[in-house]
Write a protein that holds these residues in place. Structure first.
Motif, short mmCIF file in Angstrom:
data_model
loop_
_atom_site.label_atom_id
_atom_site.label_comp_id
_atom_site.label_asym_id
_atom_site.label_seq_id
_atom_site.Cartn_x
_atom_site.Cartn_y
_atom_site.Cartn_z
N LEU A 21 0.86 -1.17 0.00
CA LEU A 21 0.00 0.00 0.00
C LEU A 21 0.90 1.23 0.00
O LEU A 21 1.29 1.74 1.03
N PHE A 26 -4.47 4.37 0.38
CA PHE A 26 -4.69 2.93 0.23
C PHE A 26 -5.02 2.21 1.54
O PHE A 26 -5.80 1.25 1.52
N PRO A 27 -4.47 2.61 2.68
CA PRO A 27 -4.87 1.94 3.92
C PRO A 27 -6.37 2.01 4.19
O PRO A 27 -6.92 1.15 4.87
N LYS A 30 -7.58 -1.11 2.75
CA LYS A 30 -6.75 -2.27 3.10
C LYS A 30 -7.56 -3.57 3.16
O LYS A 30 -7.18 -4.57 2.56
N GLU A 31 -8.64 -3.55 3.90
CA GLU A 31 -9.44 -4.78 4.06
C GLU A 31 -10.00 -5.26 2.73
O GLU A 31 -9.95 -6.46 2.42
N GLU A 34 -7.06 -6.74 0.64
CA GLU A 34 -6.65 -8.06 1.15
C GLU A 34 -7.67 -9.13 0.81
O GLU A 34 -7.32 -10.24 0.43
N SER A 41 -1.25 -7.34 3.15
CA SER A 41 -0.81 -6.06 2.60
C SER A 41 0.29 -5.47 3.49
O SER A 41 0.39 -5.78 4.67
N ASP A 43 1.65 -1.83 4.67
CA ASP A 43 1.33 -0.42 4.74
C ASP A 43 2.62 0.39 4.83
O ASP A 43 3.27 0.42 5.87
N LYS A 46 2.92 3.03 7.61
CA LYS A 46 3.28 2.46 8.91
C LYS A 46 4.77 2.14 8.95
O LYS A 46 5.45 2.42 9.94
#
Length: 64
Positions: A21, A26-27, A30-31, A34, A41, A43, A46
């Motif tokens: 991501l 994009f986060p 995320k779900e 995935e 994924s 991030d 992060k």
């Protein structure tokens, strides 16, 4: 799935181990990402935050 399904449909049959991501929004998806590809994924926001925190922590330990 509706939000990303149409855009990423062409990648659905490709084989890969993870999705990176690489953009700040994009986060938020995320779900869905995935679940669509059935892979984990990564991030990058992060990861970058962890690197910056580690660098600052080590920097202040060295100069203090």
């Amino acid at each position: 799935m509706f939000l990303i399904g149409k855009e990423l449909k062409s990648l659905k049959n490709d084989s890969f181990e993870a999705v990176i991501l690489g953009c700040t929004h994009f986060p938020l998806l995320k779900e869905q990402i995935e679940n669509t590809f059935n892979v984990p994924s990564i991030d990058m926001g992060k990861c970058l935050t962890d690197i910056i925190n580690w660098n600052f922590s080590n920097y202040f330990q060295i100069i203090c």
